[in-house]
Design a protein around this motif. Structure first.
Motif, PDB file in Angstrom:
ATOM      1  N   THR A 188     -50.549  22.337  32.951  1.00  0.00           N
ATOM      2  CA  THR A 188     -49.125  22.047  32.956  1.00  0.00           C
ATOM      3  C   THR A 188     -48.868  20.746  33.704  1.00  0.00           C
ATOM      4  O   THR A 188     -49.394  20.545  34.805  1.00  0.00           O
ATOM      5  N   TYR A 231     -42.141  20.150  25.931  1.00  0.00           N
ATOM      6  CA  TYR A 231     -41.432  19.776  27.144  1.00  0.00           C
ATOM      7  C   TYR A 231     -39.971  19.509  26.813  1.00  0.00           C
ATOM      8  O   TYR A 231     -39.653  18.928  25.774  1.00  0.00           O
ATOM      9  N   LEU A 276     -41.967  21.611  31.438  1.00  0.00           N
ATOM     10  CA  LEU A 276     -42.586  22.507  30.465  1.00  0.00           C
ATOM     11  C   LEU A 276     -41.614  23.605  30.065  1.00  0.00           C
ATOM     12  O   LEU A 276     -41.043  24.298  30.905  1.00  0.00           O
TER      13      LEU A 276
END
Lengths: 111, 111
Positions: A99, B36, B46
């Motif tokens: 992430t 995103y 995210l």
């Protein structure tokens, strides 16, 4: 409290000027990235690093240098700024789950 | 060469409708596909992600549908809300260190 902090938030310089963009993280992530965001181009990778002293070249590196001085700090350097480098710059870190965590961005204008 | 393509460039839906954002990619080695979400003045964050071993990933009103054979995926936002108005970036990742981003889809949800 932001985990990825960029400074300055806005910067104006002249053609040929010297600019340093700063990024500091409190995530303790190994990977840090510099992206530029331009209308019609999305996010493009300039440079990245996987630790202090390490530097990897991204997809649009021309005209940019970068330096990772510590685990926390990653700098983007424009030594001879040009109008084509007018853009919104983002720093990001990456965790082990892949992430990305982005800062709030630095808007750079080169006159 | 654009590794990740998104369509449409912009999308407007009414509140309560389903918004469908499309993404396609070139490299069959990509195995992780995050989306995103970016609001004006902020960095991307995210929203939801899928790995290539799955064909669907749900998180509340957000669902990714993934077609590995066609190298396509889509993000469905059901019961769209005005607060969903943002730019959405599809990204692809190989397991190396670089993420490839599409150019983004700007979503506007009209109340």
């Amino acid at each position: 409290e932001a985990a990825v902090t960029q400074s300055p938030r806005n910067k104006v310089t002249v053609t040929g000027g010297n600019v340093t963009l700063s990024c500091r993280q409190t995530n303790s992530h190994n990977y840090m990235y510099w992206y530029r965001q331009d209308t019609g181009h999305g996010l493009r990778l300039i440079h990245y690093s996987y630790g202090a002293g390490n530097l990897q070249i991204g997809d649009v590196p021309d005209g940019y240098k970068a330096t990772r001085t510590t685990q926390e700090d990653f700098f983007l350097l424009l030594e001879l700024a040009s109008p084509s480098q007018t853009s919104l710059y983002f720093c990001a870190t990456r965790d082990s789950a892949e992430t990305l965590y982005f800062g709030s961005g630095t808007r750079l204008t080169v006159l | 060469q654009q590794q990740v393509r998104q369509s449409p460039q912009s999308l407007t839906v009414w509140e309560g409708e389903t918004a469908i954002l499309n993404c396609s990619y070139e490299n069959s080695a990509f195995d992780y596909f995050p989306w995103y979400q970016q609001f004006p003045g902020e960095g991307p964050a995210l929203l939801i992600a899928i790995r290539s071993v799955s064909d669907k990933k749900e998180d509340g009103r957000f669902t990714i549908f993934f077609n590995k054979r066609e190298k396509k995926l889509s993000l469905h936002i059901t019961d769209s809300q005005p607060g969903d108005s943002a730019t959405y970036f599809c990204a692809a990742y190989t397991g190396y260190q670089n993420f490839y981003f599409g150019k983004g889809t700007s979503l506007t949800v009209i109340p």
